[in-house]
Design an enzyme around this catalytic site. Structure first.
Site, short mmCIF file in Angstrom:
data_model
loop_
_atom_site.label_atom_id
_atom_site.label_comp_id
_atom_site.label_asym_id
_atom_site.label_seq_id
_atom_site.Cartn_x
_atom_site.Cartn_y
_atom_site.Cartn_z
N ASN A 183 -11.72 2.31 3.26
CA ASN A 183 -11.50 3.76 3.31
C ASN A 183 -11.27 4.29 1.91
O ASN A 183 -10.36 3.85 1.21
CB ASN A 183 -10.27 4.08 4.17
CG ASN A 183 -10.11 5.57 4.40
OD1 ASN A 183 -10.84 6.18 5.17
ND2 ASN A 183 -9.16 6.17 3.71
N GLU A 184 -12.14 5.19 1.48
CA GLU A 184 -11.97 5.88 0.19
C GLU A 184 -11.67 4.91 -0.95
O GLU A 184 -10.63 4.96 -1.60
CB GLU A 184 -10.87 6.94 0.29
CG GLU A 184 -11.18 8.05 1.26
CD GLU A 184 -10.08 9.08 1.39
OE1 GLU A 184 -10.32 10.11 2.06
OE2 GLU A 184 -8.98 8.87 0.83
N CYS A 222 -4.92 -7.42 -14.75
CA CYS A 222 -4.52 -8.80 -14.53
C CYS A 222 -5.41 -9.73 -15.36
O CYS A 222 -6.51 -9.34 -15.76
CB CYS A 222 -4.59 -9.16 -13.05
SG CYS A 222 -6.27 -9.41 -12.41
N GLU A 259 -14.52 12.85 7.30
CA GLU A 259 -13.20 13.46 7.41
C GLU A 259 -13.28 14.93 7.02
O GLU A 259 -14.00 15.31 6.11
CB GLU A 259 -12.17 12.78 6.51
CG GLU A 259 -11.77 11.39 6.91
CD GLU A 259 -10.64 10.85 6.02
OE1 GLU A 259 -9.90 11.67 5.41
OE2 GLU A 259 -10.51 9.62 5.91
N TRP A 278 -1.60 17.67 1.29
CA TRP A 278 -1.50 17.15 -0.07
C TRP A 278 -2.04 18.12 -1.12
O TRP A 278 -1.84 17.90 -2.31
CB TRP A 278 -2.25 15.82 -0.18
CG TRP A 278 -3.64 15.87 0.39
CD1 TRP A 278 -4.03 15.49 1.64
CD2 TRP A 278 -4.84 16.32 -0.27
NE1 TRP A 278 -5.38 15.69 1.82
CE2 TRP A 278 -5.90 16.20 0.66
CE3 TRP A 278 -5.11 16.83 -1.54
CZ2 TRP A 278 -7.21 16.55 0.35
CZ3 TRP A 278 -6.41 17.20 -1.85
CH2 TRP A 278 -7.44 17.05 -0.91
N CYS A 302 -9.08 -9.93 -14.09
CA CYS A 302 -9.92 -8.76 -14.37
C CYS A 302 -10.30 -8.69 -15.85
O CYS A 302 -11.44 -8.36 -16.19
CB CYS A 302 -9.19 -7.48 -13.96
SG CYS A 302 -9.28 -7.12 -12.19
N PHE A 347 2.51 15.76 8.13
CA PHE A 347 2.27 17.20 8.19
C PHE A 347 0.81 17.56 7.87
O PHE A 347 0.49 18.72 7.64
CB PHE A 347 3.21 17.94 7.24
CG PHE A 347 4.65 17.74 7.59
CD1 PHE A 347 5.16 18.23 8.79
CD2 PHE A 347 5.51 17.05 6.75
CE1 PHE A 347 6.49 18.04 9.14
CE2 PHE A 347 6.84 16.86 7.08
CZ PHE A 347 7.33 17.35 8.28
N HIS A 348 -0.05 16.55 7.84
CA HIS A 348 -1.47 16.82 7.65
C HIS A 348 -2.07 17.35 8.94
O HIS A 348 -1.66 16.97 10.04
CB HIS A 348 -2.19 15.53 7.24
CG HIS A 348 -3.56 15.75 6.66
ND1 HIS A 348 -4.63 16.15 7.42
CD2 HIS A 348 -4.02 15.64 5.39
CE1 HIS A 348 -5.70 16.26 6.65
NE2 HIS A 348 -5.36 15.96 5.41
#
Length: 672
Positions: free
Chosen positions: A152-153, A161, A309, A317, A164, A359-360
């Site tokens: 998701n997203e 690290c 979505e 937000w 990486c 509260f979304h």
């Protein structure tokens, strides 16, 4: 082409999180009843549900998910099943701390938030492979299962690290082969930045923030790792059942080169959260939303996309959480359809009782009732989608395209040049203004990306093509030579793919095509303006005024002010069978509209352009046999629209060809 033959017509649904409500059996029972009442036929399930699917390492609990998917299917509701990799469970973060990202200062992130995982981590990749494989084995042949929603997203936030950092060095070595070659391509003699080995290179941070090539390549590397992680997730699913479709939800620009990621997935989806009612009219929000619908549709031009979505009410937000005015939900939802989506989906079905999204906006609120304004408006959309079933699978057909280049976008953000008061030098806003001019004119357009075929478009507009990668100059010239119309602007063709400016005889690489030499760029402060005399009228310009010298082009507009008054601001050059336009300045919107009216006159098919009042948008979708016309009023007052064709009204009110405030009507053209 429909997304999946199992569920024809439009998909209407939500992110559904039953794992948060397992202690409320009566709520889960009521959910299905309300879904049917609202006209929802699909739910995205399992996003962030890893802690419920694998509560302890190697201990899997799918019983609750079995019941949910079965119950939905028994009631005519299909499932898009998510993989849970977007949020690791606490036991995993505790037992395998190496999977958590590391900040620049070397401190490893604590457990919490989401997308906290390192893309390089072999441990995390293996844990994702295991859970994805088990989900695929259990559900990929379920009759109610439609497709995979991978994670998701996704994001490309930094991880410093050791793994990486080492992967970054290997990636650079694979690309540049020798450290001497890297030093030359990066111009590392500057400030004694010369490296002696790849082992000396670290990701950019506080001490390397002014090293432009390093920052650019780090950003490219993060995109590479994210794409590789996405492909690893998909591979686990496809090994079990290669026929099942896969999507993942995109997010506006989001620092990710979606043109590359889109190659790895089957269906494009994105998450749409406009700031409706943030101004006196909806022009800005409507235009920006239309632009992103168009962009995401353009990644796979032969297929509908998905609006995975959107909020049926306020978000929680954004800076200000405004409620949607009456009619706005239907208009905003069907706007996605107008631009080629075959789904209208919401975040979320039911409001959470706690945590950051309590509260979304949601279809079902905390009162657990269907007797709400939001539920009624969602249900109205469901009824309209039923009326529009024949439109599903049809597609836009456009003759104009905007060229969007992620590397130019990133390079402008990194470069110390022009207007450093704007993070991206105004690139996103200028792209939006160019799109907005076409949108206001009701000229449909696509986006094209570097590797796309240009030849299917009559006109390609390339705002601020700052980086001209290898082969692009020749590709553009070939397009114009063969009859295409190409529009270039200021701040184009400045650097190569490594971020080095073009030099000596290679300087001004678009000079031959445009027949102008763009020598300097005057960057204006906010509030400062110039003006351009063009087509007998004067138009305001802002931000940028490039100083160009005519070398054989026809001048269409000249600056009126400052020491470069009288110099060309707009030109056109005949090149082969086509034309190349050059725009030296950033116009206010009316200037772009006037310019594109002239450029497109006699080029774009007349039946594809409908004149409407201001802020009334018309978009078309085509099937093999029909043309469907979406007429949208983004004004808070009624507007009359004159149409020159016979039509049948499929949905929406259109009495006496008048649209009420925030009204949308969908028409089918009827042959005379």
């Amino acid at each position: 082409m429909v997304i999946n033959e199992k569920l024809k017509g439009f998909w209407h649904g939500c992110d559904y999180n039953p794992d948060q409500w397992l202690d409320y059996h009566e709520v889960l029972e009521k959910d299905v009843e309300l879904m049917k009442k609202s006209g929802c036929n699909v739910m995205s399930v399992g996003i962030f549900a890893w802690a419920k699917l694998e509560p302890e390492e190697g201990v899997f609990d799918f019983g609750w998910l079995d019941k949910i998917i079965d119950r939905l299917y028994e009631n005519g509701i299909y499932t898009i099943l998510a993989t849970p990799s977007g949020a690791m469970p606490s036991w995993m973060a505790e037992k395998y701390p190496e999977i958590r990202r590391v900040q620049e200062d070397g401190i490893r992130n604590r457990f919490g938030n989401r997308h906290n995982n390192c893309y390089s981590s072999p441990v995390y990749r293996e844990k994702v492979r295991i859970i994805n494989t088990k989900l695929a084995e259990r559900y990929s042949k379920h009759p109610g299962f439609l497709m995979w929603h991978v994670s998701n997203e996704y994001n490309v936030e930094d991880c410093h690290c050791p793994l990486c950092c080492e992967n970054f060095r290997k990636w650079l070595e694979n690309k540049y082969e020798t450290i001497d070659n890297l030093n030359k391509k990066w111009w590392n003699g500057f400030w004694s930045h010369t490296y002696k080995s790849f082992e000396q290179i670290s990701p950019p941070g506080q001490h390397g923030e002014k090293c432009n090539p390093l920052k650019l390549e780090w950003h490219r590397f993060k995109n590479h790792m994210m794409k590789d992680f996405v492909e690893a997730e998909i591979d686990a699913l496809k090994k079990v059942n290669p026929d099942v479709l896969v999507t993942t939800n995109f997010m506006q620009f989001f620092e990710i080169d979606y043109s590359k990621v889109s190659k790895s997935i089957d269906v494009i989806s994105w998450d749409n959260y406009p700031k409706w009612h943030s101004a006196d009219n909806e022009f800005a929000s409507a235009t920006e939303t239309a632009m992103f619908h168009t962009m995401f549709k353009s990644f796979k031009k032969d297929k509908p996309f998905m609006m995975m979505e959107s909020s049926p009410s306020a978000t929680n937000w954004q800076g200000v959480s405004r409620l949607r005015r009456p009619g706005m939900h239907k208009l905003a939802s069907l706007q996605a359809l107008a631009h080629g989506s075959d789904t209208i989906q919401y975040f979320q079905w039911r409001k959470s009782r706690g945590q950051s999204e309590q509260f979304h906006g949601a279809v079902v609120g905390h009162d657990n009732s269907d007797d709400t304004r939001v539920f009624r408006e969602v249900s109205e959309v469901g009824r309209n989608l039923k009326k529009l079933e024949e439109v599903a699978g049809s597609l836009p057909e456009n003759e104009v395209a905007l060229l969007f280049d992620y590397d130019s976008f990133w390079s402008l953000r990194i470069a110390y040049a022009y207007r450093n008061i704007e993070k991206d030098k105004g690139y996103a806003d200028i792209l939006l203004k160019n799109y907005g001019a076409l949108w206001q004119m009701n000229v449909g357009c696509d986006f094209v990306f570097g590797n796309d075929d240009f030849s299917k478009y009559k006109v390609i507009i390339a705002p601020m093509l700052f980086m001209l990668k290898k082969g692009m100059k020749e590709k553009i010239e070939n397009y114009v030579e063969n009859g295409g119309i190409f529009v270039s602007t200021f701040a184009s063709g400045v650097v190569d793919e490594y971020g080095l400016t073009f030099f000596d005889k290679d300087c001004y690489p678009l000079r031959k095509l445009l027949a102008v030499k763009a020598e300097e760029t005057d960057s204006l402060y906010d509030g400062q303006h110039n003006s351009v005399k063009m087509f007998g009228e004067t138009y305001q310009s802002e931000r940028y005024c490039e100083l160009a010298y005519n070398e054989g082009a026809t001048v269409l507009g000249e600056y009126c002010e400052d020491f470069y008054s009288g110099m060309p601001a707009v030109t056109v050059n005949n090149f082969g069978k086509g034309k190349a336009y050059y725009i030296a300045t950033d116009f206010a919107l009316d200037g772009y509209i006037k310019l594109y009216e002239e450029i497109l006159k006699g080029v774009v098919s007349e039946d594809k352009v409908i004149n409407t009042p201001e802020n009334v948008s018309v978009t078309m979708r085509y099937s093999a046999d029909n043309c469907y016309v979406f007429v949208m009023n983004f004004n808070n007052e009624s507007k009359k629209v004159e149409l020159s064709f016979e039509y049948e009204v499929l949905c929406g009110e259109f009495e006496e060809k008048t649209l009420k405030p925030y009204e949308i009507t969908v028409l089918k053209i009827v042959d005379n």
